[in-house]
Design a protein around this motif. Structure first.
Motif, PDB file in Angstrom:
ATOM      1  N   ILE A  54      24.898 -34.438  29.728  1.00 58.46           N
ATOM      2  CA  ILE A  54      26.179 -34.586  30.446  1.00 58.46           C
ATOM      3  C   ILE A  54      27.344 -34.338  29.493  1.00 58.46           C
ATOM      4  CG2 ILE A  54      27.698 -36.216  31.646  1.00 58.46           C
ATOM      5  CD1 ILE A  54      25.037 -37.512  32.751  1.00 58.46           C
ATOM      6  N   LEU A  55      27.287 -34.944  28.315  1.00 56.97           N
ATOM      7  CA  LEU A  55      28.354 -34.741  27.330  1.00 56.97           C
ATOM      8  C   LEU A  55      28.465 -33.267  26.947  1.00 56.97           C
ATOM      9  CD1 LEU A  55      27.705 -37.911  25.163  1.00 56.97           C
ATOM     10  CD2 LEU A  55      29.776 -37.449  26.509  1.00 56.97           C
ATOM     11  N   TYR A  56      27.338 -32.606  26.815  1.00 55.77           N
ATOM     12  CA  TYR A  56      27.358 -31.165  26.528  1.00 55.77           C
ATOM     13  C   TYR A  56      28.068 -30.404  27.648  1.00 55.77           C
ATOM     14  CZ  TYR A  56      25.851 -26.356  26.241  1.00 55.77           C
ATOM     15  OH  TYR A  56      25.843 -24.977  26.216  1.00 55.77           O
ATOM     16  N   GLN A  57      27.720 -30.719  28.885  1.00 54.94           N
ATOM     17  CA  GLN A  57      28.361 -30.045  30.023  1.00 54.94           C
ATOM     18  C   GLN A  57      29.866 -30.298  30.053  1.00 54.94           C
ATOM     19  OE1 GLN A  57      26.380 -30.437  33.915  1.00 54.94           O
ATOM     20  NE2 GLN A  57      24.633 -31.250  32.767  1.00 54.94           N
ATOM     21  N   MET A  58      30.274 -31.451  29.526  1.00 52.13           N
ATOM     22  CA  MET A  58      31.697 -31.797  29.478  1.00 52.13           C
ATOM     23  C   MET A  58      32.396 -31.166  28.265  1.00 52.13           C
ATOM     24  SD  MET A  58      31.428 -35.837  30.537  1.00 52.13           S
ATOM     25  CE  MET A  58      33.162 -36.102  30.962  1.00 52.13           C
ATOM     26  N   LYS A  59      31.618 -30.385  27.492  1.00 46.00           N
ATOM     27  CA  LYS A  59      32.124 -29.729  26.276  1.00 46.00           C
ATOM     28  C   LYS A  59      32.477 -30.735  25.179  1.00 46.00           C
ATOM     29  CE  LYS A  59      33.912 -25.584  28.611  1.00 46.00           C
ATOM     30  NZ  LYS A  59      32.996 -25.495  29.641  1.00 46.00           N
ATOM     31  N   ARG A  60      31.835 -31.882  25.219  1.00 40.86           N
ATOM     32  CA  ARG A  60      32.009 -32.912  24.189  1.00 40.86           C
ATOM     33  C   ARG A  60      30.823 -32.793  23.221  1.00 40.86           C
ATOM     34  NH1 ARG A  60      33.317 -38.444  27.255  1.00 40.86           N
ATOM     35  NH2 ARG A  60      32.940 -39.179  25.135  1.00 40.86           N
ATOM     36  N   TYR A  61      30.801 -31.673  22.514  1.00 41.59           N
ATOM     37  CA  TYR A  61      29.646 -31.295  21.709  1.00 41.59           C
ATOM     38  C   TYR A  61      29.321 -32.304  20.606  1.00 41.59           C
ATOM     39  CZ  TYR A  61      30.903 -27.047  24.160  1.00 41.59           C
ATOM     40  OH  TYR A  61      31.239 -26.143  25.139  1.00 41.59           O
TER      41      TYR A  61
END
Length: 110
Positions: A54-61
């Motif tokens: 989910i964090l990846y999808q939010m661009k919170r790499y």
């Protein structure tokens, strides 16, 4: 989830469903995922993989990386987690770590 708001597995599955719905409800999916982790005495790698994705999808790499690394202990999650870790590191400008994770992911391809 409303009937069993303290069931971590149900909340985790709900977070996966919300994040995969394509309705742009990632903030809600993250909230549900975090609740799943919070209410579970010993959350396993599947919980962290969900939140990491989910964090990846939010661009919170950078935020996704620790959760995805925790997911690597589960063999069934390794390929996808390594692939997502490769993308996170690439987005953060670390080509060396990105390449390592891509190579690791290839070992688990079916």
């Amino acid at each position: 989830a409303r009937l069993m708001p303290t069931s971590g597995p149900i909340l985790n599955n709900l977070a996966v469903a919300i994040s995969a719905s394509g309705d742009g409800e990632l903030a809600e999916a993250l909230k549900v995922s975090e609740k799943a982790i919070e209410v579970t005495k010993e959350p396993g790698p599947y919980f962290y993989e969900t939140r990491g994705q989910i964090l990846y999808q939010m661009k919170r790499y950078a935020d996704a990386i620790p959760d995805l690394e925790r997911a690597l202990v589960a063999e069934s999650l390794r390929e996808k987690s390594h692939r997502t870790l490769a993308e996170c590191h690439a987005k953060l400008g670390d080509a060396k770590l990105s390449r390592r994770h891509r190579e690791a992911a290839m070992k688990y391809e079916e």
